[in-house]
Design an enzyme around this catalytic site. Structure first.
Site, short mmCIF file in Angstrom:
data_model
loop_
_atom_site.label_atom_id
_atom_site.label_comp_id
_atom_site.label_asym_id
_atom_site.label_seq_id
_atom_site.Cartn_x
_atom_site.Cartn_y
_atom_site.Cartn_z
N ARG A 28 -71.85 59.55 -16.58
CA ARG A 28 -72.57 59.52 -17.85
C ARG A 28 -73.46 60.74 -18.02
NH1 ARG A 28 -74.31 53.16 -18.00
NH2 ARG A 28 -72.24 52.29 -18.37
N ARG A 32 -77.02 59.73 -23.77
CA ARG A 32 -78.23 59.46 -24.53
C ARG A 32 -79.49 60.11 -23.99
NH1 ARG A 32 -77.71 53.06 -24.76
NH2 ARG A 32 -76.65 53.47 -22.78
N ARG A 41 -75.35 62.38 -32.26
CA ARG A 41 -75.11 60.96 -32.53
C ARG A 41 -75.71 60.56 -33.88
NH1 ARG A 41 -78.45 57.04 -28.90
NH2 ARG A 41 -80.01 57.95 -30.27
N ASP A 78 -64.04 56.54 -23.48
CA ASP A 78 -64.45 55.20 -23.11
C ASP A 78 -63.30 54.51 -22.42
OD1 ASP A 78 -66.82 53.18 -23.67
OD2 ASP A 78 -64.96 52.06 -23.91
N TYR A 155 -63.35 42.48 -20.67
CA TYR A 155 -63.78 42.75 -22.04
C TYR A 155 -62.91 42.02 -23.06
CZ TYR A 155 -67.18 46.39 -20.85
OH TYR A 155 -68.28 47.06 -20.38
#
Length: 354
Positions: A28, A32, A41, A78, A155
């Site tokens: 990652r 963010r 974003r 992803d 998921y």
């Protein structure tokens, strides 16, 4: 001239060569915690647009490369990206995570799953990986990644992130034949996807079986490990020389079993001491990790001590320096920079015994 054509450090270590220092990247590492990412974003609020628009994904992938020069550059994507190609639409909602409107829970739904063709279904992947290879050249290794079958199934059966995994465990323990069909379909599709990523330029591929740590060892051997092995086996048939990494969150109780997956490198999380992990896995298994991402909220002296401690415990060879999982939102960017600077200087800062 030989130095100009030498393969990048991370790839060489992943293949078993000894180097002066461990290569370093961060899971990652694009995301963010970086202001440049948050600004982008805000302009493009849809995660799927950011990850499936090749130009945006390339830009995001390169943000940490430009800032910190890590030894590995991983494509921004992803693990759920292949699902629409299988006939499973999804969305990713900010602060909520993945949402699957029609969870897969019946035989009829499994029978309706599509054959997956990454070249047709995910045409942006080739552009992203080829562009990253062209951009970083031999200065860094380009990594691809995929989700492993158990985690993908978690998921799509749950329909969203879960804290208990009760829906998929209910299927596993009451309709195991149904779940095994789904897992095998996912394994075939993901093996195909791994091969495609390699053909498009990925030099190393990481398998994220993030939620396999929610399984007890007995159930891991039934519902996760065989499908990891299925992927590795199929990839080895066509791409035997591409190193594969396996990550599982909360994997301290599964390390020895992870080693049976057939991958080249086990990504160790911070719930186990790195020296103990190496002992448990055996010296022939290469490792990645395993600093707690929370350390990056500490002082620079603390960060330096933990980096050196991790490298010392991992030993001189067969180690890729990384966090035990992804860098956390809110992590100070200057601390990420200091982490990379320190990791690149460990041969000077620390005399690691050969």
């Amino acid at each position: 001239m030989a130095g100009l054509t030498q393969e990048p450090l991370l790839l060489r270590v992943a293949r078993g060569e000894t180097a002066d220092r461990p290569p370093v990247w961060m899971m990652r590492q694009a995301g963010r915690y970086m202001k440049v990412y948050r600004d982008l974003r805000d302009k493009y609020p849809s995660f799927r647009e950011r990850s499936e628009n090749a130009d945006l994904a390339i830009e995001i992938s390169l943000q940490p490369w430009r800032a910190f020069q890590p030894d590995g550059v991983i494509m921004f994507s992803d693990i759920l990206t292949p699902l629409p190609g299988l006939g499973i639409p999804f969305d990713i909602v900010e602060s909520k995570g993945p949402i699957i409107e029609s969870p897969i829970r019946t035989q009829e739904q499994i029978d309706r799953l599509h054959d997956f063709d990454p070249e047709t279904d995910l045409p942006f992947i080739k552009t992203i990986l080829q562009s990253l290879r062209a951009e970083v050249g031999n200065q860094a290794t380009v990594l691809g990644f995929v989700g492993a079958p158990w985690t993908l199934a978690a998921y799509v059966v749950e329909g969203k992130s879960s804290k208990t995994y009760s829906v998929i465990k209910q299927m596993a323990f009451s309709q195991p034949e149904l779940l095994h069909q789904l897992l095998s379909k996912f394994a075939d599709a993901i093996a195909n996807y791994v091969r495609y990523q390699i053909d498009c330029g990925a030099q190393v591929v990481q398998l994220f079986d993030s939620w396999a740590g929610q399984l007890c060892p007995q159930d891991y051997e039934t519902f996760a490990l065989p499908y990891q092995q299925q992927i590795v086996r199929q990839v080895r048939e066509t791409h035997p020389d591409t190193p594969l990494i396996l990550l599982i969150s909360g994997s301290a109780g599964l390390l020895e079993r992870m080693g049976k997956s057939g991958v080249d490198i086990i990504s160790v999380d911070w719930t186990v001491d790195m020296a103990e992990a190496r002992q448990r896995l055996g010296r022939n298994m290469k490792v990645q990790g395993n600093m707690d991402p929370g350390v990056l909220f500490g002082s620079q002296d603390f960060i330096r001590d933990r980096v050196l401690d991790t490298v010392r415990k991992a030993g001189r060879s067969g180690h890729i320096m990384n966090l035990g999982h992804g860098v956390l939102p809110g992590t100070p960017e200057e601390n990420v920079g200091f982490f990379f600077e320190t990791a690149k200087q460990v041969d000077k800062l620390l005399a690691v015994p050969v």
